[in-house]
Design an enzyme around this catalytic site. Structure first.
Site, PDB file in Angstrom:
ATOM      1  CG  ASP A  49      -3.678   2.002  19.203  1.00 15.16           C
ATOM      2  OD1 ASP A  49      -5.038   2.535  19.226  1.00 15.16           O
ATOM      3  OD2 ASP A  49      -3.752   0.594  18.954  1.00 15.16           O
ATOM      4  CG  ASP A  57      -0.948   0.881  -3.912  1.00 15.04           C
ATOM      5  OD1 ASP A  57      -1.694   0.580  -3.967  1.00 15.04           O
ATOM      6  OD2 ASP A  57      -1.106   1.482  -2.672  1.00 15.04           O
ATOM      7  N   GLY A  65       0.219  -1.278  -0.188  1.00 11.71           N
ATOM      8  CA  GLY A  65       0.434  -0.129  -0.184  1.00 11.71           C
ATOM      9  C   GLY A  65       0.664   1.520  -0.385  1.00 11.71           C
ATOM     10  CB  ALA A  66       4.474   1.987  -1.106  1.00 16.82           C
ATOM     11  CB  ALA A  67       0.834   4.703  -3.994  1.00 14.79           C
ATOM     12  CG  HIS A  77      -5.705  -0.794  16.333  1.00 12.95           C
ATOM     13  ND1 HIS A  77      -5.398   0.959  16.781  1.00 12.95           N
ATOM     14  CD2 HIS A  77      -6.271   0.124  15.298  1.00 12.95           C
ATOM     15  CE1 HIS A  77      -5.485   1.772  16.097  1.00 12.95           C
ATOM     16  NE2 HIS A  77      -5.722   1.188  14.643  1.00 12.95           N
ATOM     17  CD  GLN A 113      -3.785   9.408   4.746  1.00 15.00           C
ATOM     18  OE1 GLN A 113      -3.904  10.273   4.692  1.00 15.00           O
ATOM     19  NE2 GLN A 113      -5.085   8.668   5.451  1.00 15.00           N
ATOM     20  NE  ARG A 129      -4.419   7.393  17.450  1.00 19.68           N
ATOM     21  CZ  ARG A 129      -4.514   6.811  17.151  1.00 19.68           C
ATOM     22  NH1 ARG A 129      -5.536   5.609  16.819  1.00 19.68           N
ATOM     23  NH2 ARG A 129      -4.541   7.294  15.212  1.00 19.68           N
TER      24      ARG A 129
HETATM   25  N1  LIG Z   1      -3.229  -0.405  13.033  1.00 19.59           N
HETATM   26  C1  LIG Z   1      -3.565   1.157  12.319  1.00 19.59           C
HETATM   27  O1  LIG Z   1      -3.076   1.393  13.341  1.00 19.59           O
HETATM   28  C2  LIG Z   1      -3.203   2.141  11.239  1.00 19.59           C
HETATM   29  C3  LIG Z   1      -4.012   3.544  11.379  1.00 19.59           C
HETATM   30  C4  LIG Z   1      -4.090   4.482  10.825  1.00 19.59           C
HETATM   31  C5  LIG Z   1      -4.826   3.539   9.440  1.00 19.59           C
HETATM   32  N2  LIG Z   1      -4.435   2.134   9.527  1.00 19.59           N
HETATM   33  C6  LIG Z   1      -5.200   1.682   7.896  1.00 19.59           C
HETATM   34  O2  LIG Z   1      -3.764   1.957   6.877  1.00 19.59           O
HETATM   35  C7  LIG Z   1      -4.349   0.909   6.078  1.00 19.59           C
HETATM   36  C8  LIG Z   1      -3.952   2.407   4.777  1.00 19.59           C
HETATM   37  O3  LIG Z   1      -4.544   2.838   5.196  1.00 19.59           O
HETATM   38  P1  LIG Z   1      -3.972   4.516   4.805  1.00 19.59           P
HETATM   39  O4  LIG Z   1      -4.515   5.816   4.621  1.00 19.59           O
HETATM   40  O5  LIG Z   1      -2.714   4.933   4.110  1.00 19.59           O
HETATM   41  O6  LIG Z   1      -4.818   4.205   3.011  1.00 19.59           O
HETATM   42  P2  LIG Z   1      -5.033   4.952   1.671  1.00 19.59           P
HETATM   43  O7  LIG Z   1      -6.022   4.191   1.102  1.00 19.59           O
HETATM   44  O8  LIG Z   1      -4.310   5.917   1.614  1.00 19.59           O
HETATM   45  O9  LIG Z   1      -3.790   3.658   1.444  1.00 19.59           O
HETATM   46  C9  LIG Z   1      -4.343   2.272   1.222  1.00 19.59           C
HETATM   47  C10 LIG Z   1      -3.220   2.005  -0.306  1.00 19.59           C
HETATM   48  O10 LIG Z   1      -3.320   0.420   0.043  1.00 19.59           O
HETATM   49  C11 LIG Z   1      -3.488   0.304  -1.248  1.00 19.59           C
HETATM   50  N3  LIG Z   1      -3.775  -1.501  -1.729  1.00 19.59           N
HETATM   51  C12 LIG Z   1      -5.353  -1.949  -1.480  1.00 19.59           C
HETATM   52  N4  LIG Z   1      -4.967  -3.103  -1.438  1.00 19.59           N
HETATM   53  C13 LIG Z   1      -3.961  -3.680  -1.694  1.00 19.59           C
HETATM   54  C14 LIG Z   1      -3.296  -4.862  -2.744  1.00 19.59           C
HETATM   55  N5  LIG Z   1      -4.234  -5.704  -2.376  1.00 19.59           N
HETATM   56  N6  LIG Z   1      -1.758  -5.128  -2.114  1.00 19.59           N
HETATM   57  C15 LIG Z   1      -0.979  -3.713  -2.019  1.00 19.59           C
HETATM   58  N7  LIG Z   1      -1.800  -2.258  -1.720  1.00 19.59           N
HETATM   59  C16 LIG Z   1      -3.006  -2.587  -1.918  1.00 19.59           C
HETATM   60  C17 LIG Z   1      -4.449   0.987  -2.225  1.00 19.59           C
HETATM   61  O11 LIG Z   1      -4.003   1.007  -3.399  1.00 19.59           O
HETATM   62  C18 LIG Z   1      -3.530   2.779  -1.546  1.00 19.59           C
HETATM   63  O12 LIG Z   1      -2.955   3.131  -2.273  1.00 19.59           O
HETATM   64  C19 LIG Z   1      -5.886   1.152   6.658  1.00 19.59           C
HETATM   65  O13 LIG Z   1      -6.975  -0.049   6.585  1.00 19.59           O
HETATM   66  C20 LIG Z   1      -5.888   1.527   7.757  1.00 19.59           C
HETATM   67  O14 LIG Z   1      -7.292   2.010   8.272  1.00 19.59           O
HETATM   68  C21 LIG Z   1      -4.384   1.270  10.976  1.00 19.59           C
HETATM   69  O1  LIG Z   2      -9.035   4.953  13.139  1.00 19.71           O
HETATM   70  C1  LIG Z   2      -8.575   4.075  12.186  1.00 19.71           C
HETATM   71  O2  LIG Z   2      -9.561   4.033  11.267  1.00 19.71           O
HETATM   72  C2  LIG Z   2      -7.450   4.311  10.889  1.00 19.71           C
HETATM   73  C3  LIG Z   2      -6.458   4.316  12.373  1.00 19.71           C
HETATM   74  O3  LIG Z   2      -6.731   2.933  13.140  1.00 19.71           O
HETATM   75  C4  LIG Z   2      -6.455   4.959  13.803  1.00 19.71           C
HETATM   76  O4  LIG Z   2      -6.378   4.705  14.891  1.00 19.71           O
HETATM   77  O5  LIG Z   2      -5.739   6.267  13.909  1.00 19.71           O
END
Ligand SMILES: NC(=O)c1ccc[n+]([C@@H]2O[C@H](COP(=O)([O-])OP(=O)(O)OC[C@H]3O[C@@H](n4cnc5c(N)ncnc54)[C@H](O)[C@@H]3O)[C@@H](O)[C@H]2O)c1
Ligand SMILES: O=C(O)C[C@H](O)C(=O)O
Length: 293
Positions: A160, A43, A12-14, A188, A16, A163
């Site tokens: 968390d 990605d 998912g490197a592309a 989480h 955010q 935070r």
């Molecule tokens: N655990 C945590 O503390 C935490 C915190 C923040 C976000 N997240 C989670 O992290 C994930 C990514 O968040 P984000 O804001 O970067 O989302 P985003 O939508 O900006 O980026 C996700 C990327 O994953 C790519 N993707 C989708 N399917 C894929 C696959 N099969 N293989 C490879 N890449 C794929 C998408 O094309 C996209 O570029 C979400 O599930 C979000 O809820 C978790």
């Molecule tokens: O809350 C979300 O969906 C994104 C992430 O898990 C977070 O805790 O910020």
């Protein structure tokens, strides 16, 4: 003598988080200022052009520690030889959703990526799952990559944890670097339990218990816990996007402390496969969800 480069996969490197995370890794924030790295970025095809732009920027930033970049939509190429895998690929929730609401979309991703990691990653590869629902995705990955040791598959609760440190620091008006040893129990998710029973603050007269300094159990049992539990949702409400810079930074903290260790007397939180430690029930095979085929 210069160290050999470590190969780090970011899926998912592309996206955010990926965009915030890859420069941190290339700068040595994840593995240390003397550890060269080769970045593997995965990605999906619709994001290929954007991924190639991220690669261009990595080249343009001329990071001294960055010894190579693989940017691909091929899961096997991405996983080959990686020593650390940070699994961010997936879909974030939107305002009003719980993290489990993205389960059906994200869990299937982790089945296919598990087998690629199992077959092609370096032996002893350390895996951190960030994409939500993070604990469930990590468990799916473990089930579909049975030869990767259970202790090598983890998920992110460090955000968390950080935070919780931040809330204590704000409440007591102390530096966050002086607060330590909070614990995040559970998933989480909004049912997690941030625990300050062992947390301390460094003061001019030694370490003092957070509970003693806060001196307000109602706050510790109420607003403190719900603020940490709901912080992800609060960020989505404010940014209209889920947390990214703090998630990326916490992912670096997670891997750094796992690989390089924590200072003596300091502990941190990470989601791990439950073996019965800390009186938390061990995961049992009969907890496995039934599948139709
Ligand atoms: N655990 C945590 O503390 C935490 C915190 C923040 C976000 N997240 C989670 O992290 C994930 C990514 O968040 P984000 O804001 O970067 O989302 P985003 O939508 O900006 O980026 C996700 C990327 O994953 C790519 N993707 C989708 N399917 C894929 C696959 N099969 N293989 C490879 N890449 C794929 C998408 O094309 C996209 O570029 C979400 O599930 C979000 O809820 C978790
Ligand atoms: O809350 C979300 O969906 C994104 C992430 O898990 C977070 O805790 O910020």
């Amino acid at each position: 003598m210069a160290k050999d480069p470590v190969r780090v996969l970011v899926t998912g490197a592309a996206g955010q988080i990926g965009y915030a995370l890859v420069p941190m890794i290339a700068r040595g924030i994840m593995l240390g200022p003397d550890q060269p790295v080769i970045l593997h970025m995965l990605d999906i095809p619709p994001a290929a052009e954007s991924l190639s732009g991220v690669k261009m920027e990595l080249i343009d930033a001329a990071f001294p520690l960055l010894k190579g970049v693989v940017a691909t939509t091929d899961v096997i190429e991405a996983c080959t030889g990686v020593n650390v895998a940070v699994m961010v690929g997936g879909f974030p929730r939107k305002e009003g959703m719980e993290r489990k609401d993205v389960m059906s979309k994200n869990v299937s991703i982790y089945k296919s990526q598990a087998s690629a990691l199992e077959k092609h990653a370096a032996a002893n590869c350390k895996v951190l799952v960030v994409a939500n629902p993070a604990n469930t995705n990590a468990l799916i990955l473990k089930e579909f990559a049975p030869s990767i040791p259970e202790k090598n598959i983890t998920c992110l609760t460090r955000l968390d944890h950080n935070r919780a440190l931040g809330q204590i620091s704000e409440r007591l008006n102390v530096q966050v670097s002086d607060v330590k040893n909070v614990i995040i129990w559970g998933n989480h998710s909004s049912t997690q339990y941030p625990d300050v029973s062992h947390a301390t603050v460094k003061t001019s007269s030694g370490e003092k218990a957070v509970r003693e300094l806060v001196c307000d159990d109602d706050w510790l049992r109420g607003e403190f816990i719900s603020t940490v539990q709901q912080r992800g949702a609060a960020i989505i409400k404010a940014r209209k996007l889920s947390s990214a810079l703090s998630a990326a930074s916490s992912a670096c903290d997670h891997i750094r402390d796992w690989v390089l260790g924590t200072p003596e007397g300091t502990f941190v939180s990470m989601g791990v496969y439950s073996d019965g430690s800390y009186d938390v029930p061990a995961w049992r095979v009969d907890y496995r969800p039934r599948t139709s085929n």
